[in-house]
Design a protein around this motif. Structure first.
Motif, short mmCIF file in Angstrom:
data_model
loop_
_atom_site.label_atom_id
_atom_site.label_comp_id
_atom_site.label_asym_id
_atom_site.label_seq_id
_atom_site.Cartn_x
_atom_site.Cartn_y
_atom_site.Cartn_z
N ASP A 11 -18.21 28.97 -31.29
CA ASP A 11 -18.27 28.04 -32.43
C ASP A 11 -16.87 27.96 -33.06
O ASP A 11 -16.44 28.87 -33.77
CB ASP A 11 -19.30 28.54 -33.44
CG ASP A 11 -19.35 27.63 -34.66
OD1 ASP A 11 -18.75 26.52 -34.62
OD2 ASP A 11 -19.97 28.02 -35.66
N LYS A 13 -15.73 25.50 -35.10
CA LYS A 13 -15.62 24.66 -36.31
C LYS A 13 -15.10 25.47 -37.51
O LYS A 13 -15.69 26.48 -37.89
CB LYS A 13 -16.98 24.04 -36.65
CG LYS A 13 -16.86 22.99 -37.73
CD LYS A 13 -18.13 22.24 -37.95
CE LYS A 13 -17.91 21.23 -39.07
NZ LYS A 13 -19.12 20.59 -39.48
N LYS A 15 -12.58 27.33 -37.75
CA LYS A 15 -11.95 28.63 -37.48
C LYS A 15 -10.43 28.49 -37.31
O LYS A 15 -9.93 27.48 -36.82
CB LYS A 15 -12.52 29.23 -36.18
CG LYS A 15 -14.03 29.47 -36.24
CD LYS A 15 -14.38 30.92 -36.05
CE LYS A 15 -15.85 31.19 -36.33
NZ LYS A 15 -16.68 31.13 -35.13
N ASP A 27 -15.57 31.26 -24.56
CA ASP A 27 -14.76 30.47 -25.51
C ASP A 27 -13.60 29.78 -24.80
O ASP A 27 -13.29 28.62 -25.07
CB ASP A 27 -14.20 31.37 -26.62
CG ASP A 27 -15.30 32.15 -27.34
OD1 ASP A 27 -16.37 31.56 -27.57
OD2 ASP A 27 -15.08 33.33 -27.64
N GLY A 324 -14.92 20.37 -35.46
CA GLY A 324 -16.36 20.21 -35.22
C GLY A 324 -16.72 18.97 -34.43
O GLY A 324 -17.83 18.45 -34.53
#
Ligand code: CP
Length: 331
Positions: A11, A13, A15, A27, A324
């Motif tokens: 995830d 978004k 970061k 990742d 995102g």
């Protein structure tokens, strides 16, 4: 890894992208897949409106051609506007402003900040105070995570595979931040890594110890020991800018002598590449000085200008992911 820097955990978004230690294999695969989709989109359409409501800031307080321009191009190809500072002399840092105050100012203007800075830990310091995601574009001799992702993208594009590679890193492994980041990412894919350098420029023990559970590693000063069994020969320049300490004429003379002694430790030319495999990839993050002879530029194994192309696609992918958004479903 500083406590305020989060693992990616599939995830991205919101970061920060600070260090390759934030990444596991899944990742990395997400970034490489997104970069592939960006390449396809650019080849088909040139640009997209994916980020056309965003402003991206590029703060570069140390010299750069590829990282700066590829982040600029990446943002613009996705429709974002960019604002930039290149060089401390054109920033209020030259008047004594702190990095933290600069970041608090720029976050008012931009949705994402990329920072290149001569000090290790500077990007993490910026991320600690920033309300918007910060990307580490290279912090001193620390890390260069977006370059390592770029390198893996080029290798995967050429080989269709990045598992169990035999990679030989040559040159200034002490000061070269790209090799610090790349060794960590390669270890996630079970690479065997050879380090070829003068003793003075050896890969830091902290990194060797860190990846020892995942990767076999071998250190030598002699490229001949390993070149014939190498899938990727990754060459780096001796980092002159890390040899010039402030503080007195004698220290500067000593530093210059140390650089002059080490700067031409390895030259990769046609003679050397005769000993490499026919399908060996010859890589370099660039800029090169003398490490790879230009006579090799048309050798099909020379991949350093492919790396440059991968750099824009990877940075497009990262900008999309941390905001995102994604185009992997479309292309
Ligand atoms: N590879 C790389 O970081 O190049 P620049 O210093 O030109 O950005």
């Amino acid at each position: 890894m500083p406590s305020h820097v989060a693992n990616i955990n599939a995830d991205f978004k919101g970061k920060d992208i600070m260090t390759t230690n934030q990444f596991v294999r899944e990742d990395v695969d997400i970034v490489l897949d997104e970069a592939d989709a960006m390449a396809e989109m650019v080849n088909a359409e040139g640009r997209s409106d994916l980020l056309d409501d965003l402003v991206v800031a590029n703060l570069f307080y140390e010299a750069s051609t590829r990282t700066f321009l590829s982040f600029e191009a990446a943002a613009k190809r996705l429709g974002a506007l960019t604002i930039a500072t290149q060089g401390v002399e054109y920033s209020s840092i030259s008047k004594g402003e702190t990095l933290e105050d600069t970041i608090r100012t720029v976050e008012s203007y931009a949705d994402t900040i990329t920072l290149r800075h001569p000090e290790v830990g500077s990007a993490a310091a910026a991320a600690a105070v920033s309300e918007v995601p910060v990307i580490n574009g290279g912090d001193g001799n620390g890390e260069h995570p977006t370059q390592a992702l770029t390198d893996l993208h080029m290798i995967r594009s050429r080989l269709n595979d990045i598992y169990d590679l035999k990679v030989t890193m040559v040159g200034d492994l002490k000061n070269g931040r790209t090799v610090h980041s790349l060794a960590r990412l390669l270890s996630l894919y079970g690479a065997e890594i050879n380090y070829v350098s003068p003793k003075e420029l050896a890969m830091p023990k902290s990194i060797v110890d860190e990846i020892a559970p995942l990767s076999e590693q071998y250190q030598t000063e002699n490229l001949e020991d390993v070149i014939a069994d190498t899938d990727v020969l990754y060459v780096t320049r001796v980092q002159k800018e890390r040899f010039l300490p402030e503080g007195g004429l004698f220290k500067e003379i000593r530093a210059r002598r140390a650089y002059d002694k080490l700067k031409d430790s390895y030259l990769i030319d046609k003679q050397v590449m005769k000993k490499a495999k026919e399908d060996c990839i010859l890589a370099h993050p660039l800029p090169r000085v003398n490490e790879i002879a230009t006579e090799l530029d048309n050798d099909p194994r020379a991949a350093y200008f492919d790396q440059v192309k991968s750099g824009m696609y990877v940075r497009m992918g990262l900008l999309a992911l941390i905001n995102g958004r994604t185009i992997t479903q479309q292309f």
